[in-house]
Write an enzyme that holds these catalytic residues in place. Structure first.
Site, mmCIF file in Angstrom:
data_model
loop_
_atom_site.group_PDB
_atom_site.id
_atom_site.type_symbol
_atom_site.label_atom_id
_atom_site.label_comp_id
_atom_site.label_asym_id
_atom_site.label_seq_id
_atom_site.Cartn_x
_atom_site.Cartn_y
_atom_site.Cartn_z
ATOM 1 N N ASP A 270 61.937 37.153 19.136
ATOM 2 C CA ASP A 270 60.694 35.311 18.396
ATOM 3 C C ASP A 270 60.094 36.462 17.572
ATOM 4 O O ASP A 270 59.227 36.362 16.943
ATOM 5 C CB ASP A 270 60.176 34.924 19.119
ATOM 6 N N HIS A 271 59.642 38.048 17.359
ATOM 7 C CA HIS A 271 58.600 38.620 17.171
ATOM 8 C C HIS A 271 59.592 40.107 15.899
ATOM 9 O O HIS A 271 58.602 40.423 15.184
ATOM 10 C CB HIS A 271 58.289 40.171 18.000
ATOM 11 N N ARG B 254 50.215 44.220 24.071
ATOM 12 C CA ARG B 254 51.931 45.891 23.332
ATOM 13 C C ARG B 254 51.658 47.092 24.610
ATOM 14 O O ARG B 254 49.765 47.414 24.247
ATOM 15 C CB ARG B 254 51.789 45.802 22.356
ATOM 16 N N ARG C 40 45.059 34.275 16.019
ATOM 17 C CA ARG C 40 44.677 36.042 15.205
ATOM 18 C C ARG C 40 44.333 36.016 13.808
ATOM 19 O O ARG C 40 44.778 35.717 13.656
ATOM 20 C CB ARG C 40 44.278 37.130 16.490
ATOM 21 N N ASP D 30 52.796 39.410 26.475
ATOM 22 C CA ASP D 30 52.186 39.104 25.857
ATOM 23 C C ASP D 30 50.839 38.819 25.749
ATOM 24 O O ASP D 30 51.282 37.837 27.058
ATOM 25 C CB ASP D 30 53.276 38.115 24.812
ATOM 26 N N SER E 87 46.036 41.885 21.727
ATOM 27 C CA SER E 87 47.744 41.948 22.375
ATOM 28 C C SER E 87 47.801 42.707 23.139
ATOM 29 O O SER E 87 47.363 44.270 23.569
ATOM 30 C CB SER E 87 48.988 42.276 20.949
#
Length: 753
Positions: A95-96, A645, A448, A160, A643
């Site tokens: 999806d990213h 990440r 965000r 995520d 995030s």
């Protein structure tokens, strides 16, 4: 694609005995959060967990979910773990990496071609290790999880930060880094500090222009971006029971913006309705059998102040629609005060773009309510004065809302439907003209709104609201417009007023989809090959990080003293950098390029102590690495907010940064640093941040006796010959200290394989 009913049965079978044992040991009623956490403890951990807020505890999650940007690194790590198959049900969601530019069909076609190498890698590695694979275009991870995998009382981790979306169905769902996912997929327990508890009592009922999004916008204004750090937010009360399941998901999703570990609602009729509406009646039958365990005890909700660390009460009948921003998701404005705020602060009143969708607000209910306003615009002869985009949350939602005519309504209003993907919400937006960096305003239903996040323009004032308010604002093209009170001039010159939005929680004739986009893994993946081209610029097999040398760290150069907000977007930007999420060396060229240097107020410009010249942060750090010189990063409050990440932790580790010393950490980032063998330290006295000078050489002393709860000493050796010794804190337990000594948590996993 089917949910694992046998796994859910096994989870529910242990609930009565484990919760009874926990209640007996604690000697008091239990919140819902406590019940689910206790039911997922490893054997022998319950006693530790009772010391709530003081201890790290090993949990046993039921599921792992990974989005494609973070899955690359997570699975590259898992490939080193020596396992033949994942130990718990796991999925990957593409999806990213889909960039929004023209529209759904063209953008998806372009993404499949551009990212083919990555998609092929993720599909093959998923096929080999027993992982479900959701193809590009299938939808956004959190909406797909809500529709297919989330279940009341379960525990899931996801790579995520908005994984808590599944809390809308009563699941403890927590965002983590890829190293944590790797642990759980390898069959190891997952470690979490037992959280504090924040209770939010909802009374009354939503009506009119107000939606579930306004609940979390209000809560964000109360708690701020770090007010929920280290806590689970549990919603309860008559107001909670009246919210739709997807509305609850919206609230839990954006709970990440207050720093919360996760958020959760109890099991109720709305939950059951959604499960049945998404073909999961079998789960409802099981959940009904243990219904008392899928909510907090009645005594808890009757006297919440006795059982929660903090209690907030919101009357939904009195709640106004809110608009939050700009530049931070916790700057909350009731709509009645927003127009004045726009004028007083000099924010651009002209609205350039309104965007609805994202993982936060892309359900059938969200789109149907927005479509009711779009239909009004058509009927009342109004045309959207701002650009307007719609992002469905999943192919199932997209197919259904197209069948029901909503997409056609948006088209008549002038809207553009984007691919079922994250798109502009995460900076995957090829916004034309953004490179001019002009001052402008946009409004979204995302979660965000940090500076530069959506389009790379630091002068884009981004505001967050519900899909209904975003749609109304896009029709008006003016941020000072209040749809509850103001009128608009239509094509005939008449003054018309928008009526309250209306929608459906679930489609009346059910969901429909031709191809949901799911690929099941091979029964036996032993013969499946995962090929990574050594010359690839997007994928790179990992090399283990070196273990600790066994000595204090001395002579560390100051790489950067970051000033103010330093999110994971500042540390490892998304946008165009997403293409390198599977290549640690290449993506490390974005390390800390968004952080503001305390000494010159500039980004990506730091002093190289070896040459005395100023250069880009990654280039300076690569010089230090080349010469075998360690370095340290200094940061402000809530460092690593945003995030999940883990690249924000892996890049400094890869380039030779040895320690991060800050006033305070965001939870996920601190854990990510620990997993990668980094030292994550905090000032014992936050004012010592001011002592750091640009030419400092820094020592970290006391590592030979590194132990839980024991402070370390940092020596600041200034260029003028003076020095300061300061105390620093850490939150490492014995196991995490083992990660540091081994060089990473993964190094220990491999040793156990």
């Amino acid at each position: 694609m089917a949910f694992d009913i046998e796994m859910i049965k096994a989870v529910y079978e242990k609930y009565p005995s484990r919760i009874a044992a926990a209640r007996k040991a604690v000697g008091r009623p239990l919140t819902l959060t406590e019940k689910i956490l206790y039911a997922h403890l490893s054997e022998g951990e319950a006693k530790v967990a009772y010391e709530r807020g003081n201890s790290y505890v090993d949990f046993q999650p039921d599921r792992v979910a990974m989005q494609d940007a973070t899955a690359q690194m997570a699975l590259l790590q898992f490939m080193q773990a020596g396992r033949n198959q994942v130990a718990v049900p796991s999925t990957v969601h593409c999806d990213h990496l889909i960039q929004a530019e023209v529209g759904a069909t063209a953008d998806l076609t372009k993404a499949k071609d551009k990212n083919r190498e990555v998609y092929d890698f993720l599909a093959s590695v998923s096929n080999k290790y027993g992982i479900g694979f959701w193809k590009p275009g299938a939808g956004i991870i959190h909406q797909v999880v809500l529709e297919n995998y989330a279940f009341p009382g379960g525990m899931m981790i996801g790579t995520d930060s908005h994984t808590p979306n599944a809390g809308g169905l009563g699941m403890i769902a927590i965002g983590v880094g890829g190293a944590d996912a790797c642990d759980v997929m390898a069959g190891l327990p997952w470690e979490l500090k037992f959280p504090k508890l924040i209770g939010v009592k909802l009374t009354g009922k939503l009506s009119g222009w107000t939606s579930a999004k306004d609940v979390i916008l209000k809560v964000a204004g109360i708690l701020t971006v770090k007010g929920g750090t280290g806590a689970v937010v549990e919603y309860f009360g008559e107001g909670a029971n009246a919210l739709s399941a997807t509305g609850k998901g919206t609230i839990c999703n954006m709970g990440a913006e207050i720093g919360a570990t996760t958020s959760i609602f109890g099991y109720d009729q709305k939950t059951a309705d959604y499960l049945k509406g998404t073909d999961r009646a079998d789960i409802v039958a099981l959940a009904d059998g243990i219904k008392e365990h899928l909510n907090g005890d009645a005594e808890v909700y009757a006297n919440p102040e006795k059982y929660f660390d903090q209690v907030i009460e919101i009357n939904l009948s009195e709640l106004e629609p809110h608009i939050n921003g700009p530049f931070t998701p916790d700057l909350a404005w009731p709509i009645s005060k927003f127009a004045a705020a726009v004028k007083e602060n000099g924010w651009p009143a002209k609205l350039e773009v309104g965007l609805i969708g994202s993982c936060t607000n892309s359900s059938y209910e969200d789109i149907s309510r927005a479509a009711s306003l779009a239909q009004q615009a058509v009927d009342k002869k109004l045309q959207a004065k701002s650009e307007y985009t719609i992002t469905p949350g999943s192919e199932q939602v997209r197919f259904t809302v197209e069948r029901d005519g909503f997409l056609n309504i948006f088209d008549k209003m002038g809207g553009v439907v984007l691919a079922n993907a994250c798109g502009p919400c995460i900076g995957q937006w090829a916004r034309h003209g953004a490179e001019k960096q002009e001052k402008n305003s946009i409004i979204t239903s995302f979660n965000r709104n940090f500076a530069k996040r959506a389009d790379g323009n630091p002068n884009t004032h981004s505001f967050v609201a519900s899909p209904e308010i975003v749609t109304a604002m896009a029709i008006a093209g003016d941020l000072t417009f209040n749809p509850m009170t103001d009128t608009l001039t239509n094509k005939d010159g008449q003054q018309v007023k928008l009526e309250e939005p209306k929608g459906l929680e679930l489609p009346t004739i059910g969901f429909a989809v031709e191809d949901a986009g799911y690929q099941a893994p091979a029964e036996d993946g032993s013969d499946v090959n995962v090929i990574v081209d050594p010359q690839s610029e997007r994928l790179q097999l990992l090399e283990p990080f070196l273990p600790w040398e066994g000595t204090d760290l001395k002579g560390l150069k100051l790489l950067i003293k970051a000033k103010g907000k330093c999110t994971t977007d500042h540390i490892s930007m998304a946008g165009p950098w997403l293409r390198f999420r599977g290549h640690l060396d290449n993506i490390s060229n974005n390390m800390l390029i968004g952080a503001v240097n305390f000494f010159n107020e500039a980004t990506n410009k730091v002093k190289n102590q070896l040459t005395g010249e100023y250069g880009e942060v990654p280039a300076v750090q690569r010089q230090y690495k080349l010469h075998g010189v360690g370095s340290i990063v200094i940061g402000d409050e809530n460092y690593g907010e945003g995030s999940s990440r883990e690249h924000a932790a892996m890049e400094p580790r890869f380039l030779g940064v040895r320690a991060i010393l800050v006033k305070s950490f965001a939870r996920i980032h601190e854990t990510n640093l620990k997993k990668q063998g980094m030292l994550a330290l905090t000032f014992a006295n936050p004012e010592d941040y001011e002592l750091i000078q640009e030419d400092d050489s820094i020592d970290i002393v006391g590592l030979d006796s590194f132990a839980p709860g024991k402070q370390l000493t940092v020596v600041l050796n200034h260029a003028d010959g003076n020095k300061h010794k300061i105390k620093v804190n850490h939150t490492y337990n014995a196991g995490q200290i083992g990660w540091f000594k081994a060089g990473s948590a993964l190094n220990l996993i491999k040793g156990d394989a």
